[in-house]
Design a protein around this motif. Structure first.
Motif, short mmCIF file in Angstrom:
data_model
loop_
_atom_site.label_atom_id
_atom_site.label_comp_id
_atom_site.label_asym_id
_atom_site.label_seq_id
_atom_site.Cartn_x
_atom_site.Cartn_y
_atom_site.Cartn_z
N VAL A 1 13.84 27.88 -16.16
CA VAL A 1 13.07 28.65 -17.14
C VAL A 1 12.02 29.49 -16.43
O VAL A 1 11.85 30.67 -16.73
CB VAL A 1 12.40 27.72 -18.18
CG1 VAL A 1 11.51 28.51 -19.11
CG2 VAL A 1 13.47 26.97 -18.97
N VAL A 2 11.33 28.88 -15.47
CA VAL A 2 10.29 29.61 -14.74
C VAL A 2 10.89 30.79 -13.98
O VAL A 2 10.36 31.91 -13.99
CB VAL A 2 9.52 28.67 -13.78
CG1 VAL A 2 8.59 29.45 -12.87
CG2 VAL A 2 8.73 27.63 -14.57
N ALA A 3 12.06 30.55 -13.34
CA ALA A 3 12.71 31.63 -12.58
C ALA A 3 13.10 32.77 -13.51
O ALA A 3 12.90 33.95 -13.20
CB ALA A 3 13.94 31.08 -11.85
N ARG A 4 13.65 32.41 -14.65
CA ARG A 4 14.06 33.44 -15.61
C ARG A 4 12.85 34.22 -16.13
O ARG A 4 12.89 35.43 -16.29
CB ARG A 4 14.74 32.80 -16.82
CG ARG A 4 16.03 32.14 -16.50
CD ARG A 4 17.13 33.19 -16.40
NE ARG A 4 18.40 32.51 -16.42
CZ ARG A 4 19.15 32.37 -17.50
NH1 ARG A 4 18.79 32.89 -18.64
NH2 ARG A 4 20.27 31.70 -17.45
N LEU A 5 11.79 33.47 -16.39
CA LEU A 5 10.59 34.11 -16.92
C LEU A 5 10.02 35.10 -15.91
O LEU A 5 9.63 36.22 -16.26
CB LEU A 5 9.55 33.04 -17.26
CG LEU A 5 8.30 33.61 -17.93
CD1 LEU A 5 8.60 33.87 -19.40
CD2 LEU A 5 7.13 32.69 -17.78
N LYS A 6 9.99 34.69 -14.65
CA LYS A 6 9.49 35.60 -13.61
C LYS A 6 10.34 36.86 -13.54
O LYS A 6 9.83 37.96 -13.37
CB LYS A 6 9.48 34.90 -12.26
CG LYS A 6 8.36 33.91 -12.06
CD LYS A 6 8.48 33.32 -10.68
CE LYS A 6 7.37 32.34 -10.39
NZ LYS A 6 7.64 31.63 -9.12
N ALA A 7 11.66 36.69 -13.67
CA ALA A 7 12.56 37.85 -13.62
C ALA A 7 12.29 38.78 -14.81
O ALA A 7 12.24 40.00 -14.67
CB ALA A 7 14.02 37.38 -13.62
N VAL A 8 12.08 38.19 -15.97
CA VAL A 8 11.79 38.98 -17.17
C VAL A 8 10.49 39.76 -16.97
O VAL A 8 10.40 40.95 -17.29
CB VAL A 8 11.69 38.07 -18.42
CG1 VAL A 8 10.98 38.77 -19.56
CG2 VAL A 8 13.08 37.62 -18.86
N LEU A 9 9.49 39.10 -16.39
CA LEU A 9 8.20 39.75 -16.17
C LEU A 9 8.32 40.86 -15.14
O LEU A 9 7.74 41.94 -15.31
CB LEU A 9 7.15 38.73 -15.73
CG LEU A 9 6.60 37.87 -16.86
CD1 LEU A 9 5.81 36.70 -16.31
CD2 LEU A 9 5.72 38.71 -17.78
N ARG A 10 9.08 40.60 -14.07
CA ARG A 10 9.29 41.64 -13.05
C ARG A 10 9.90 42.87 -13.67
O ARG A 10 9.48 43.99 -13.43
CB ARG A 10 10.23 41.12 -11.95
CG ARG A 10 9.53 40.59 -10.72
CD ARG A 10 10.49 40.55 -9.53
NE ARG A 10 11.73 39.86 -9.81
CZ ARG A 10 11.87 38.54 -9.80
NH1 ARG A 10 10.83 37.77 -9.53
NH2 ARG A 10 13.04 37.98 -10.04
N ARG A 11 10.90 42.64 -14.51
CA ARG A 11 11.58 43.78 -15.13
C ARG A 11 10.65 44.53 -16.07
O ARG A 11 10.66 45.75 -16.14
CB ARG A 11 12.82 43.31 -15.91
CG ARG A 11 13.91 42.81 -15.01
CD ARG A 11 15.23 42.82 -15.75
NE ARG A 11 15.26 41.98 -16.93
CZ ARG A 11 15.52 40.69 -16.90
NH1 ARG A 11 15.75 40.09 -15.77
NH2 ARG A 11 15.54 39.99 -18.01
N SER A 12 9.81 43.77 -16.80
CA SER A 12 8.96 44.44 -17.78
C SER A 12 7.83 45.20 -17.10
O SER A 12 7.33 46.18 -17.62
CB SER A 12 8.39 43.42 -18.77
OG SER A 12 7.38 42.68 -18.16
N GLN A 13 7.44 44.73 -15.89
CA GLN A 13 6.38 45.44 -15.19
C GLN A 13 6.91 46.64 -14.43
O GLN A 13 6.25 47.63 -14.28
CB GLN A 13 5.64 44.48 -14.25
CG GLN A 13 4.70 43.57 -15.03
CD GLN A 13 4.48 42.23 -14.38
OE1 GLN A 13 4.99 41.97 -13.29
NE2 GLN A 13 3.75 41.35 -15.04
N GLY A 14 8.16 46.50 -13.97
CA GLY A 14 8.86 47.63 -13.38
C GLY A 14 8.22 48.15 -12.12
O GLY A 14 7.41 47.49 -11.49
N VAL A 15 8.60 49.35 -11.76
CA VAL A 15 8.10 49.95 -10.53
C VAL A 15 6.94 50.88 -10.86
O VAL A 15 6.81 51.34 -11.97
CB VAL A 15 9.20 50.75 -9.81
CG1 VAL A 15 10.24 49.81 -9.23
CG2 VAL A 15 9.84 51.73 -10.76
N THR A 16 6.09 51.11 -9.87
CA THR A 16 4.88 51.87 -10.15
C THR A 16 4.96 53.31 -9.66
O THR A 16 4.03 54.07 -9.85
CB THR A 16 3.66 51.20 -9.49
OG1 THR A 16 3.96 50.99 -8.14
CG2 THR A 16 3.32 49.90 -10.17
N THR A 17 6.07 53.67 -9.02
CA THR A 17 6.17 55.06 -8.57
C THR A 17 6.37 55.97 -9.78
O THR A 17 7.10 55.65 -10.70
CB THR A 17 7.35 55.24 -7.61
OG1 THR A 17 8.50 54.67 -8.23
CG2 THR A 17 7.10 54.56 -6.30
#
Ligand code: CA
Length: 230
Positions: A111-127
């Motif tokens: 669950v934690v791994a999935r949650l981190k992946a979801v957060l990474r995707r939602s934060q996206g790239v900053t360029t």
């Protein structure tokens, strides 16, 4: 340093407490509620970075919680927890804007791994850059999607999937590639997840031809289809 606040909506207290333990260890703040209606109130009050949302809940169920959030234009990333196959079908069939789902019984680590992946995707790239394909434009800085002059509301996952395809127009990606490159984890997620998100994207873009199905292989963004729909 806190990695952000996670709202756990789960009426089985032992599961909620176990998730809280693992998330706290990882530096997340955690708020728990076991009731669907109260979940909506907690989202308004705490503005969590993400929501872990059980489907079977007292009050209103998890799918209804998500539906009301999306109807309210709230796109907080949601990781659904489902207990049965029919719940999975409801979550992915109703096009609720779920960012991911996980089936019980699950390991807290997953669950934690999935949650981190979801957060990474939602934060996206900053360029700051914009991807365009025909009439479809994606601003990866603001994470806005436009078709012509119309704004299209995409979930974090839908945005990343579309951006991934559009970044290499005409290139064919297999479902497995998309799972590993967009979802970012190699778990036992079925390739059906990709199909469901592709279907949602096509429906939202209002033009099924932008993303081409390559039979027996996967998907590609179709430059000519996108251009001809102008
Ligand atoms: Ca439950």
């Amino acid at each position: 340093m806190s990695r952000g606040l996670v709202l756990i909506v789960e009426d089985e207290r032992n599961i909620a407490d176990l998730l809280k333990l693992y998330l706290s260890r990882e530096g997340f703040g955690v708020v728990i509620t076991g009731d669907g209606l109260d979940a909506l109130e907690q989202v308004r009050r705490h503005r969590p970075a993400a929501i872990i949302l059980d489907v079977g809940l007292p009050g209103i169920d998890g799918t209804e919680v998500c539906r009301r959030l999306r109807a309210d234009d709230d796109w907080t990333p949601v990781l659904f927890c489902t207990a049965r196959d029919d719940e999975i079908d409801r979550v992915i069939g109703l096009e609720l804007g779920a960012d991911d789902y996980i089936t019980k019984p699950f390991s807290p680590r997953e669950v934690v791994a999935r949650l981190k992946a979801v957060l990474r995707r939602s934060q996206g790239v900053t360029t700051r850059d914009e991807l365009t394909l025909g009439r479809v434009a994606l601003d990866r800085d603001t994470r806005r999607c436009r078709v012509g002059d119309q704004d299209i509301a995409l979930t974090a996952t839908e945005f990343d999937l579309l951006a991934h395809l559009i970044a290499k127009p005409g290139r064919v990606f297999s479902r497995e590639q998309l799972l590993s490159e967009v979802w970012g984890y190699s778990s036992v997620v079925t390739t059906r997840t990709v199909d469901v998100h592709i279907a949602q994207l096509r429906s939202k873009l209002g033009d099924p031809d932008v993303i081409r199905t390559v039979r027996g292989v996967g998907y590609s963004a179709e430059p000519e289809a996108a251009a001809s729909s102008a």
